[in-house]
Design an enzyme around this catalytic site. Structure first.
Site, PDB file in Angstrom:
ATOM      1  N   TYR A   1      -9.826   6.319 -11.904  1.00  0.00           N
ATOM      2  CA  TYR A   1      -9.683   6.893 -10.564  1.00  0.00           C
ATOM      3  C   TYR A   1      -9.577   8.420 -10.555  1.00  0.00           C
ATOM      4  CZ  TYR A   1      -7.965   2.092  -9.764  1.00  0.00           C
ATOM      5  OH  TYR A   1      -7.815   0.731  -9.725  1.00  0.00           O
TER       6      TYR A   1
ATOM      7  N   ARG B   1      -5.753   4.471 -15.373  1.00  0.00           N
ATOM      8  CA  ARG B   1      -5.880   5.099 -14.054  1.00  0.00           C
ATOM      9  C   ARG B   1      -6.572   6.462 -14.072  1.00  0.00           C
ATOM     10  NH1 ARG B   1      -2.371   6.659 -11.144  1.00  0.00           N
ATOM     11  NH2 ARG B   1      -3.233   6.010  -9.149  1.00  0.00           N
TER      12      ARG B   1
ATOM     13  N   CYS C   1     -13.192   6.389 -28.242  1.00  0.00           N
ATOM     14  CA  CYS C   1     -14.512   7.019 -28.359  1.00  0.00           C
ATOM     15  C   CYS C   1     -15.246   7.012 -27.021  1.00  0.00           C
ATOM     16  CB  CYS C   1     -15.327   6.295 -29.435  1.00  0.00           C
ATOM     17  SG  CYS C   1     -16.771   7.222 -29.960  1.00  0.00           S
ATOM     18  N   GLU C   2     -14.687   7.715 -26.051  1.00  0.00           N
ATOM     19  CA  GLU C   2     -15.252   7.868 -24.711  1.00  0.00           C
ATOM     20  C   GLU C   2     -14.832   9.233 -24.179  1.00  0.00           C
ATOM     21  OE1 GLU C   2     -17.077   5.788 -22.818  1.00  0.00           O
ATOM     22  OE2 GLU C   2     -16.936   3.918 -23.973  1.00  0.00           O
TER      23      GLU C   2
ATOM     24  N   GLY D   1       0.773  -1.235   0.000  1.00  0.00           N
ATOM     25  CA  GLY D   1       0.000   0.000   0.000  1.00  0.00           C
ATOM     26  C   GLY D   1       0.800   1.279   0.000  1.00  0.00           C
TER      27      GLY D   1
ATOM     28  N   GLU E   1       4.061  -7.049   1.014  1.00  0.00           N
ATOM     29  CA  GLU E   1       3.539  -7.212  -0.344  1.00  0.00           C
ATOM     30  C   GLU E   1       3.557  -5.893  -1.124  1.00  0.00           C
ATOM     31  OE1 GLU E   1      -0.399  -8.637   0.316  1.00  0.00           O
ATOM     32  OE2 GLU E   1       0.240 -10.548   1.150  1.00  0.00           O
TER      33      GLU E   1
ATOM     34  N   GLY F   1       3.798  -3.439  -4.216  1.00  0.00           N
ATOM     35  CA  GLY F   1       3.581  -3.571  -5.658  1.00  0.00           C
ATOM     36  C   GLY F   1       3.896  -2.251  -6.323  1.00  0.00           C
ATOM     37  N   ARG F   2       2.932  -1.322  -6.238  1.00  0.00           N
ATOM     38  CA  ARG F   2       3.080   0.013  -6.824  1.00  0.00           C
ATOM     39  C   ARG F   2       4.409   0.671  -6.440  1.00  0.00           C
ATOM     40  NH1 ARG F   2      -1.337   3.239  -7.909  1.00  0.00           N
ATOM     41  NH2 ARG F   2      -2.560   1.875  -6.557  1.00  0.00           N
TER      42      ARG F   2
END
EC number: 4.1.1.20
Length: 422
Positions: free
Chosen positions: A318, A314, A344-345, A239, A275, A277-278
């Protein structure tokens, strides 16, 4: 520039000319700095010195085999959430005894596959999963090592979609339920329930949520110990946040994070698992992209890139900030753009009202801190092939995922010729 972020100097990263790289390999292009990743691993190992601790990289952050091989070569294990991630970790040379299996939706087949190779531990997230683990392990005549994932009801002070430690989240179980599991653990003939696990969310920029979660886990560990239940491992999750916005985001240093763990778990003699990650890979990565065109709207000026939300989800998912800069030192007047992709969004937007040096079609830009949850979350939406990925290392580079061709993208599709009934 934040410490250990992929260093971009004079249009180069790791001594590789980014303009030449983009010209040769095309854009959009994900590029990762090996030096940045190795430095992060080294910093964490130094901070953990003297502790019985194992680092398990959260594979979901970046599952590229070359990244996993780099981790394996540095002695790092894996935190997995699917059998696909298990296979990637094993293929990359990560030993099964350094692999932990997390996630709320482990199927019986996935559990069986993980038991077959002898992974280190299952982080169990529900009573049904615990019973499934018991049943599958009994059928295989093996004993599964397990930890209960505690949901400590702690607000990680991060985005709601990456918060995992509040009681309303789907992850883990409350301490009352975990207490009952340990009270009944002798009925688990093929599960060795002797560990605790906690993970409260991602992109956390303060030590306070970690301290509170660890405080609650520590109190429970001491309670279990006094009741005669062994706790041979405590997995403190991951985290740790990174710098996405220079001058605004102030990540926690690895040494301070580990000091908080040492303080909370003072006197604990078992094994610690972490753990990350990021934190290990995000700032090592950049996404190279070219300007397709400038579009002047009624109210806004749009900078249209060849990268899109399917290359980096992301910002769309987010509302996440990523620093975006031109790959040039040429002085230009500042201009304000909405920076968008070709999908196309309306949600295919990297930034709104962002000030950049004036851009023109063909200019090369880079989006920073894309090494985690960039290529990892990519899709082929709008039938856009997956971007290539390269690893940079002291003046050289290697393609670690070739650009997907149209034929690759449709390889599993076929006309409806063979009709059957079920």
């Amino acid at each position: 520039m934040q410490e250990h972020q992929a260093s971009i100097t004079g249009g180069t990263c790791e001594g590789v000319d980014l303009a030449a790289l983009a010209q040769r390999e095309g854009t959009p292009l994900h590029a990762y700095s090996t030096s940045s990743i190795r430095q992060r691993i080294g910093d964490l190992k130094i901070a953990l010195a003297g502790l019985d601790a194992t680092i398990c990289f959260a594979v979901k952050a970046n599952p590229n085999l070359a990244i996993l091989q780099l981790m394996a070569n540095a002695g790092v294990g894996a935190d997995i959430v699917s059998v696909g991630e298990l296979r990637r970790a094993l293929n990359a040379g990560m030993p099964a005894e350094r692999i932990v299996f997390s996630g709320v939706g482990k199927s019986a087949d996935e559990i069986a596959g993980a038991l077959n190779v002898g992974i280190l531990r299952f982080n169990v997230e529900s009573l049904d999963e615990l019973h499934t683990l018991q049943r599958v392990a009994k059928a295989q005549e093996v004993t599964a090592r397990a930890a209960v994932r505690i949901n400590p009801d702690v607000d990680a002070q991060t985005h709601a979609k990456i918060s995992t430690g509040k009681s309303e989240n789907k992850f883990g179980v409350g301490i009352d339920e975990a207490r009952r599991w340990f009270a009944d653990r002798k009925a688990l003939t093929h599960v060795q329930l002797d560990g605790l696990h906690v993970h409260i969310g991602s992109q956390i920029l303060s030590l306070d949520p970690f301290r509170l979660a660890l405080q609650r886990v520590t109190a429970f560990w001491r309670e279990l110990e006094q009741a005669g239940h062994p706790v041979n491992s405590i997995d403190v999750g991951g985290g740790l946040g990174v710098c996405y916005r220079a001058g605004v985001d102030r990540p926690v240093a690895a040494a301070d994070y580990v000091d908080a763990i040492r303080e909370a778990l003072a006197g604990y003699r078992g094994r610690l698992l972490l753990e990350p990650g990021r934190w290990l890979v995000a700032e090592a990565g950049v996404l190279l992209t070219r300007v397709l065109r400038i579009k002047q709207g009624t109210e806004r000026r749009f900078l249209v890139l060849d990268a899109a939300m399917n290359d980096l989800q992301r910002p769309s998912l987010y509302d996440a900030w990523h620093d975006i800069v031109p790959v040039t030192d040429e002085p230009r007047p500042p201009t304000t753009y909405d920076i968008v992709g070709p999908v196309c969004e309306t949600g295919d937007t990297f930034a709104r009202a962002r000030e950049l040096p004036e851009c023109a079609a063909g200019d090369l830009l880079l989006i920073r801190a894309t090494g985690a949850y960039g290529a990892s979350m990519a899709s082929t939406y709008n039938s856009r092939p997956l971007a290539a990925e390269v690893l940079l290392d002291q003046g050289r580079y290697a393609v670690v995922r070739r650009r997907q061709h149209f034929e690759d993208m449709i390889a599993g599709e076929q006309p409806a010729r063979n009709w059957e009934t079920a």
